[in-house]
Scaffold this motif. Structure first.
Motif, PDB file in Angstrom:
ATOM      1  N   MET A   1       0.786  -1.305  -0.256  1.00 38.98           N
ATOM      2  CA  MET A   1      -0.160  -0.015   0.070  1.00 38.98           C
ATOM      3  C   MET A   1       0.822   1.089  -0.012  1.00 38.98           C
ATOM      4  O   MET A   1       1.895   1.341   0.635  1.00 38.98           O
ATOM      5  N   GLU A  14      -7.894   1.698  11.127  1.00 39.83           N
ATOM      6  CA  GLU A  14      -7.686   0.880   9.782  1.00 39.83           C
ATOM      7  C   GLU A  14      -6.407  -0.344  10.067  1.00 39.83           C
ATOM      8  O   GLU A  14      -6.614  -1.481   9.587  1.00 39.83           O
ATOM      9  N   LYS A  18      -6.581  -4.458   9.911  1.00 35.87           N
ATOM     10  CA  LYS A  18      -5.869  -5.305   8.928  1.00 35.87           C
ATOM     11  C   LYS A  18      -5.034  -6.248   9.869  1.00 35.87           C
ATOM     12  O   LYS A  18      -4.409  -7.362   9.078  1.00 35.87           O
ATOM     13  N   THR A  22     -12.000  -7.127  13.728  1.00 32.84           N
ATOM     14  CA  THR A  22     -13.239  -6.682  12.847  1.00 32.84           C
ATOM     15  C   THR A  22     -14.307  -6.645  13.979  1.00 32.84           C
ATOM     16  O   THR A  22     -15.447  -6.716  13.520  1.00 32.84           O
ATOM     17  N   ARG A  42     -16.844   1.119   8.336  1.00 30.93           N
ATOM     18  CA  ARG A  42     -16.022   0.264   7.880  1.00 30.93           C
ATOM     19  C   ARG A  42     -16.724  -1.342   8.104  1.00 30.93           C
ATOM     20  O   ARG A  42     -16.677  -2.121   7.426  1.00 30.93           O
ATOM     21  N   GLU A 180       1.852   4.308   6.032  1.00 25.47           N
ATOM     22  CA  GLU A 180       1.663   3.215   5.172  1.00 25.47           C
ATOM     23  C   GLU A 180       1.039   2.139   6.078  1.00 25.47           C
ATOM     24  O   GLU A 180       1.519   1.674   6.945  1.00 25.47           O
ATOM     25  N   ILE A 181       0.025   1.482   5.643  1.00 25.38           N
ATOM     26  CA  ILE A 181      -0.802   0.439   6.162  1.00 25.38           C
ATOM     27  C   ILE A 181      -0.665  -0.614   5.332  1.00 25.38           C
ATOM     28  O   ILE A 181      -1.175  -0.661   4.349  1.00 25.38           O
ATOM     29  N   PRO A 182       0.142  -1.777   5.917  1.00 24.44           N
ATOM     30  CA  PRO A 182       0.057  -3.007   4.913  1.00 24.44           C
ATOM     31  C   PRO A 182      -1.282  -3.497   4.707  1.00 24.44           C
ATOM     32  O   PRO A 182      -2.246  -3.263   5.544  1.00 24.44           O
ATOM     33  N   GLU A 183      -1.508  -4.202   3.710  1.00 25.63           N
ATOM     34  CA  GLU A 183      -2.792  -4.857   3.253  1.00 25.63           C
ATOM     35  C   GLU A 183      -3.337  -5.737   4.395  1.00 25.63           C
ATOM     36  O   GLU A 183      -4.418  -6.085   4.628  1.00 25.63           O
ATOM     37  N   LYS A 184      -2.097  -6.617   4.846  1.00 27.57           N
ATOM     38  CA  LYS A 184      -2.539  -7.717   5.661  1.00 27.57           C
ATOM     39  C   LYS A 184      -1.298  -7.580   6.825  1.00 27.57           C
ATOM     40  O   LYS A 184      -0.026  -7.535   6.284  1.00 27.57           O
ATOM     41  N   TYR A 185      -1.530  -7.630   8.105  1.00 28.91           N
ATOM     42  CA  TYR A 185      -0.555  -7.637   9.008  1.00 28.91           C
ATOM     43  C   TYR A 185       0.112  -9.171   8.978  1.00 28.91           C
ATOM     44  O   TYR A 185      -0.461 -10.158   9.165  1.00 28.91           O
ATOM     45  N   THR A 186       1.132  -9.205   8.853  1.00 31.42           N
ATOM     46  CA  THR A 186       1.980 -10.631   9.032  1.00 31.42           C
ATOM     47  C   THR A 186       2.787 -10.650  10.398  1.00 31.42           C
ATOM     48  O   THR A 186       3.421  -9.803  11.010  1.00 31.42           O
TER      49      THR A 186
END
Lengths: 364, 258
Positions: A1, A14, A18, A22, A42, A180-186
């Protein structure tokens, strides 16, 4: 991202999504309402749970129930609201439930004000509620760090099965910065949540509780918690150093947004020929006491200056870590007033002047 | 030779075989059994979650054979809300006394009911704080003697006893609310029917469901078990009338409004 410009509160929301959180419960309070507003928009989009409860008291207890499912859950609030949540936080610590609580701090005590403060340090790091427990406390100083620590908070909550609190002063919530927010937290793999209440199908019932009427069993539970806190002290200490150098006479210690202001002050002081370094604790529990001891006891350091947006709360931990090895000076502002770089510099100048040889006196 | 004897009455699967800590003559045990029978009959034990309160039934999780949470005092409805919102497929119930629900947990129960949370509350009303040793509850009757109103409850200073199901029935949100008692076999049968209906409504995700069960407390009422049953019949029921106060099947209200 790619990097985008985001308000702290929205970036926190957000980042949580990620990280797979949720499920969000909240009660309105300034200055963190944007998290709730963002989540309310969201959650329906991604089939998550958003619920505005009737009070922070209820919200924290909703987290208790929600966390018992084994899913990632969180809430955000601000100082007076966090006070109301302490009951459930104590119970969740006792019952070993992973939850994430964000405190966007405002000035207190009481209703206080709505401007930025760091006056909930004691509440966050020293228990807050009743009983022998700790929450793991992280304090970001930028919006990007708030994003990173928010995601890490969920991992650490699951890793230790313990509440994790991220505390930021009001500026962390309200400020806009590029993030910068990653698409998915690894994250490293975690063990399956065999403790979660999922229905007693093909197994004995699971009971999630903090009640142990037998003192021996209660002590056993306290020992389990104590072992976890000891493990956190070994594995989760986080801090950052800025301009630490052998020529420094002065060590400044500050956390959160206050640390950034101190960085500006340090840069300006350098131009005046005063060289100082910064120690910024990122984990407030566990507190980086060994690292602080190491920096404080360096031969070149003659003074330690602690700066907070409160009345010397973290300073007590610094004193504990420094065990009287060097003089510690404190400067802080309260009420939502943020110390300026100039005010920090003034404190630094005073300390430097004090150490200068007095004119007309010969050195012994 | 084949035995003609058949076992027709057994412990419900939803109960454990532990001996309860309840006092002689207390009807908590009967109510536990009715809840367990309902879970058995509906075949939902394996997807049930109970939430225990603070009070005499704080240890209810030892007696029910299903997953359980132990809540802070009064907060069971908040825990149930959080859990059920994330697991709408599970059957969630709170089991709360009158101090827990009508005093310290008043806010949580009213707002859960008003949101129409799809869980079931078993509200055990014995008009006194039991576990802490018999103090006055919001449900203590006028003139009733407790350890914190030794002269008898003075309603001029402490207000009138709270009728919870009537209070909740005043909310506009649909709900199933019924008051039952368990002091005679006949009442026990009616109570069982109401509890089972509440769980059934929950399974259909219809509405918030709460069954108020009038219960005895011989120990803190200072009565024998038999006297306690009579006092429940003669004193409690007249103030706390039995029956259904609200049902989504019939949306008409008592005042005639629809």
């Amino acid at each position: 991202m790619a990097k985008i410009l985001m308000k702290g509160n929205e970036a926190i929301a957000e980042a949580a999504i990620k990280a797979g959180a949720t499920n969000y419960f909240c009660y309105p309070i300034t200055p963190q309402n944007e998290v709730a507003e963002y989540m309310s928009k969201r959650m329906p989009e991604i089939d998550g749970v958003f619920l505005q409860g009737e009070s922070e008291l209820a919200v924290a207890n909703m987290l208790f129930g929600a966390s018992s499912t084994g899913k990632r859950v969180f809430t955000t609030s601000s100082s007076p609201g966090i006070s109301l949540m302490q009951e459930a936080i104590s119970y969740m610590a006792g019952a070993q439930l992973p939850v994430v609580i964000v405190n966007i701090m405002r000035g207190g005590p009481g209703l206080g004000g709505i401007l930025p403060a760091q006056s909930d340090y004691f509440q966050a790091t020293k228990g807050g509620g009743h009983g022998d427990y700790r929450v793991l406390v992280l304090a970001p100083s930028t919006i990007q760090e708030a994003v990173d620590l928010m995601m890490l908070s969920f991992h650490l909550a699951d890793k230790y099965r313990n509440p994790v609190m991220m505390i930021g002063d009001g500026m962390i919530g309200q400020m806009m910065e590029s993030v910068e927010i990653p698409e998915k937290y690894t994250e490293p793999e975690l063990p399956p949540k065999t403790w979660a209440a999922t229905g007693a199908r093909g197994r004995d019932p699971i009971i999630i509780k903090s009640l142990y009427l037998d003192p021996n069993l209660l002590e056993d539970n306290c020992s389990i918690l104590e072992e976890k806190y000891d493990r956190m002290k070994k594995e989760e200490v986080r801090f950052e150093l800025y301009k630490i150098a052998p020529k420094n006479k002065l060590l400044i210690i500050a956390y959160g947004t206050m640390a950034r202001i101190c960085q500006t002050a340090i840069d300006e002081l350098e131009k005046e020929g005063i060289s100082a370094g910064l120690f910024r604790p990122i984990s407030l529990f566990p507190f980086p006491e060994d690292a602080i001891y190491k920096e404080v006891t360096k031969k070149n350091i003659s003074d330690v200056l602690v700066i907070e947006m409160s009345t010397a709360q973290m300073c007590e931990d610094v004193e504990r870590a420094a065990v009287g090895k060097k003089p510690i000076t404190f400067f802080g502002r309260t009420g939502g007033i943020v110390p300026s770089p100039e005010e920090v510099m003034e404190q630094a100048r005073k300390l430097t002047d004090k150490r200068k040889p007095k004119p007309g006196k010969k050195k012994a | 030779m084949e035995s003609k004897e058949k076992i027709i009455f057994t412990r419900p699967e939803s109960l454990t075989d532990r001996i309860t800590h309840y006092c002689p003559g207390c009807t908590h045990g009967v109510i536990h059994r009715l809840v367990a029978e309902a879970l058995d009959n509906l075949g939902v034990r394996e997807k049930a979650l109970g939430v225990a309160p603070v009070g005499c039934s704080v240890l209810a999780y030892n007696y029910f054979n299903c997953d359980f949470l132990e809540a802070p005092h009064g907060r069971a409805p908040a825990l149930a809300t959080g859990f059920k919102r994330l697991r709408p497929d599970m059957i969630v119930f709170t089991y709360q006394g009158d101090g827990d629900l009508a005093s310290i947990g008043m806010s949580e129960i009213i707002h859960s009911a008003n949101r129409g949370e799809k869980f079931t509350t078993i509200f055990v009303n014995n008009a006194v704080y039991g576990m802490t040793g018999g103090q006055m509850a919001p449900t203590t009757l006028e003139g009733q003697i407790t350890t914190t109103c030794p002269q008898g409850r003075n309603v001029a200073q402490t207000g009138q006893p709270i009728r919870m199901v009537e209070l909740l029935a005043a909310l506009v949100t649909p709900a199933y609310l019924e008051r039952v008692a368990v002091h005679t076999p006949q009442h026990i049968i009616k109570a069982k029917r109401a509890i089972q209906k509440a769980f059934k409504y929950q399974m259909e995700a219809r509405c918030f469901t709460l069954i108020e069960v009038l219960s005895t407390c011989p120990t803190n009422w200072g009565k024998t078990p038999e006297e306690a049953i009579n006092w429940l019949e003669d004193d409690l029921i007249p103030y706390y009338p039995l029956g259904c106060k609200k049902d989504p099947e019939s949306l008409e209200r008592d005042d005639g409004a629809v």
